[in-house]
Design a protein around this motif. Structure first.
Motif, PDB file in Angstrom:
ATOM      1  N   ALA A  68       0.841  -1.209   0.000  1.00 32.47           N
ATOM      2  CA  ALA A  68       0.000   0.000   0.000  1.00 32.47           C
ATOM      3  C   ALA A  68       0.869   1.249   0.000  1.00 32.47           C
ATOM      4  N   ALA A  69       1.982   1.216   0.728  1.00 34.37           N
ATOM      5  CA  ALA A  69       2.886   2.366   0.764  1.00 34.37           C
ATOM      6  C   ALA A  69       3.483   2.613  -0.624  1.00 34.37           C
ATOM      7  N   ALA A  70       3.883   1.552  -1.310  1.00 38.67           N
ATOM      8  CA  ALA A  70       4.446   1.702  -2.650  1.00 38.67           C
ATOM      9  C   ALA A  70       3.400   2.251  -3.618  1.00 38.67           C
ATOM     10  N   GLN A  71       2.176   1.793  -3.494  1.00 36.95           N
ATOM     11  CA  GLN A  71       1.106   2.313  -4.356  1.00 36.95           C
ATOM     12  C   GLN A  71       0.863   3.792  -4.079  1.00 36.95           C
ATOM     13  N   THR A  72       0.941   4.181  -2.817  1.00 40.95           N
ATOM     14  CA  THR A  72       0.817   5.601  -2.472  1.00 40.95           C
ATOM     15  C   THR A  72       1.975   6.395  -3.077  1.00 40.95           C
ATOM     16  N   GLY A  73       3.176   5.840  -3.040  1.00 41.47           N
ATOM     17  CA  GLY A  73       4.331   6.496  -3.648  1.00 41.47           C
ATOM     18  C   GLY A  73       4.166   6.668  -5.145  1.00 41.47           C
ATOM     19  N   ILE A  74       3.633   5.650  -5.796  1.00 41.38           N
ATOM     20  CA  ILE A  74       3.366   5.733  -7.241  1.00 41.38           C
ATOM     21  C   ILE A  74       2.353   6.839  -7.511  1.00 41.38           C
ATOM     22  N   GLU A  75       1.293   6.857  -6.718  1.00 39.40           N
ATOM     23  CA  GLU A  75       0.255   7.877  -6.882  1.00 39.40           C
ATOM     24  C   GLU A  75       0.836   9.283  -6.702  1.00 39.40           C
ATOM     25  N   TRP A  76       1.636   9.486  -5.665  1.00 33.76           N
ATOM     26  CA  TRP A  76       2.215  10.801  -5.416  1.00 33.76           C
ATOM     27  C   TRP A  76       3.198  11.207  -6.504  1.00 33.76           C
ATOM     28  N   SER A  77       4.019  10.254  -6.948  1.00 38.56           N
ATOM     29  CA  SER A  77       5.040  10.617  -7.930  1.00 38.56           C
ATOM     30  C   SER A  77       4.485  10.801  -9.334  1.00 38.56           C
ATOM     31  N   MET A  78       3.343  10.186  -9.629  1.00 34.67           N
ATOM     32  CA  MET A  78       2.791  10.264 -10.981  1.00 34.67           C
ATOM     33  C   MET A  78       1.579  11.188 -11.103  1.00 34.67           C
ATOM     34  N   ILE A  79       0.931  11.510  -9.982  1.00 32.11           N
ATOM     35  CA  ILE A  79      -0.274  12.348 -10.046  1.00 32.11           C
ATOM     36  C   ILE A  79      -0.100  13.642  -9.251  1.00 32.11           C
ATOM     37  N   TRP A  80       0.118  13.506  -7.944  1.00 28.49           N
ATOM     38  CA  TRP A  80       0.032  14.675  -7.076  1.00 28.49           C
ATOM     39  C   TRP A  80       1.222  15.618  -7.181  1.00 28.49           C
ATOM     40  N   LEU A  81       2.445  15.103  -7.191  1.00 25.27           N
ATOM     41  CA  LEU A  81       3.596  16.010  -7.332  1.00 25.27           C
ATOM     42  C   LEU A  81       3.585  16.752  -8.671  1.00 25.27           C
ATOM     43  N   PRO A  82       3.336  16.081  -9.811  1.00 21.22           N
ATOM     44  CA  PRO A  82       3.244  16.846 -11.062  1.00 21.22           C
ATOM     45  C   PRO A  82       2.123  17.880 -11.057  1.00 21.22           C
ATOM     46  N   THR A  83       0.996  17.545 -10.436  1.00 19.25           N
ATOM     47  CA  THR A  83      -0.122  18.489 -10.358  1.00 19.25           C
ATOM     48  C   THR A  83       0.259  19.707  -9.525  1.00 19.25           C
ATOM     49  N   ILE A  84       0.881  19.465  -8.377  1.00 19.11           N
ATOM     50  CA  ILE A  84       1.315  20.570  -7.519  1.00 19.11           C
ATOM     51  C   ILE A  84       2.322  21.449  -8.245  1.00 19.11           C
ATOM     52  N   MET A  85       3.266  20.813  -8.928  1.00 19.38           N
ATOM     53  CA  MET A  85       4.279  21.576  -9.658  1.00 19.38           C
ATOM     54  C   MET A  85       3.653  22.382 -10.810  1.00 19.38           C
ATOM     55  N   ALA A  86       2.645  21.811 -11.461  1.00 14.57           N
ATOM     56  CA  ALA A  86       1.974  22.539 -12.545  1.00 14.57           C
ATOM     57  C   ALA A  86       1.262  23.773 -11.998  1.00 14.57           C
ATOM     58  N   PHE A  87       0.594  23.631 -10.857  1.00 14.10           N
ATOM     59  CA  PHE A  87      -0.076  24.792 -10.259  1.00 14.10           C
ATOM     60  C   PHE A  87       0.938  25.825  -9.785  1.00 14.10           C
ATOM     61  N   ALA A  89       3.847  26.346 -11.179  1.00 11.51           N
ATOM     62  CA  ALA A  89       4.309  26.998 -12.407  1.00 11.51           C
ATOM     63  C   ALA A  89       3.280  28.007 -12.915  1.00 11.51           C
ATOM     64  N   MET A  90       1.991  27.654 -12.831  1.00  4.33           N
ATOM     65  CA  MET A  90       0.947  28.595 -13.266  1.00  4.33           C
ATOM     66  C   MET A  90       0.952  29.842 -12.390  1.00  4.33           C
ATOM     67  N   PHE A  91       1.178  29.667 -11.090  1.00  5.79           N
ATOM     68  CA  PHE A  91       1.248  30.817 -10.190  1.00  5.79           C
ATOM     69  C   PHE A  91       2.426  31.708 -10.567  1.00  5.79           C
ATOM     70  N   VAL A  92       3.589  31.110 -10.787  1.00  6.00           N
ATOM     71  CA  VAL A  92       4.784  31.886 -11.130  1.00  6.00           C
ATOM     72  C   VAL A  92       4.570  32.634 -12.446  1.00  6.00           C
ATOM     73  N   ILE A  93       4.056  31.968 -13.472  1.00  5.13           N
ATOM     74  CA  ILE A  93       3.880  32.617 -14.769  1.00  5.13           C
ATOM     75  C   ILE A  93       2.778  33.681 -14.712  1.00  5.13           C
ATOM     76  N   SER A  94       1.837  33.553 -13.793  1.00  4.72           N
ATOM     77  CA  SER A  94       0.800  34.584 -13.666  1.00  4.72           C
ATOM     78  C   SER A  94       1.381  35.896 -13.153  1.00  4.72           C
ATOM     79  N   ARG A  95       2.559  35.841 -12.571  1.00  2.00           N
ATOM     80  CA  ARG A  95       3.239  37.036 -12.063  1.00  2.00           C
ATOM     81  C   ARG A  95       4.220  37.622 -13.088  1.00  2.00           C
ATOM     82  N   TYR A  96       4.249  37.083 -14.297  1.00  2.00           N
ATOM     83  CA  TYR A  96       5.150  37.558 -15.347  1.00  2.00           C
ATOM     84  C   TYR A  96       4.831  39.016 -15.647  1.00  2.00           C
TER      85      TYR A  96
END
Length: 115
Positions: A68-87, A89-96
């Motif tokens: 279950a821990a490994a599945q959570t790691g997969i979920e975080w590394s493939m879904i949540w971290l990229p999503t957080i990073m995308a948001f 990046a959107m915040f940073v570029i909105s301040r351009y």
């Protein structure tokens, strides 16, 4: 990846022109070199961080089932971290700070200066 890369390289000419407009010096080579360096650092971190996260979460390569821990790691590394990073990046570029009107005015003045 494609949209982030496209936006990143699309803004470089504006930043170079803005630097020339403000300082009078055109440092295109330095800015492109720095952009290339940070692009490579970002790609490296994008490969390293998920791997370390999966290691910490006890991911077993080649296993038919994962804990279950490994599945959570997969979920975080493939879904949540990229999503957080995308948001992020959107915040940073909105301040351009460079607007289309400012860039047009700046390019017009630089074109007159060069001719």
């Amino acid at each position: 990846m494609t949209s982030a890369t496209g936006f990143m390289w699309a803004l470089v000419p504006e930043v170079i022109s803005n630097g020339e407009y403000i300082s009078g010096k055109r440092v295109a080579g330095i800015i492109n070199a720095i952009m290339g360096l940070f692009f490579k650092i970002g790609l490296a971190l994008g490969g390293i961080i998920p791997g370390y996260l999966l290691q910490v979460m006890h991911f077993k390569s080649g296993a038919l089932t994962q804990s279950a821990a490994a599945q959570t790691g997969i979920e975080w590394s493939m879904i949540w971290l990229p999503t957080i990073m995308a948001f992020l990046a959107m915040f940073v570029i909105s301040r351009y700070p460079l607007s289309d009107a400012y860039v047009d005015k700046m390019n017009h003045i630089l074109k007159e200066k060069h001719s």
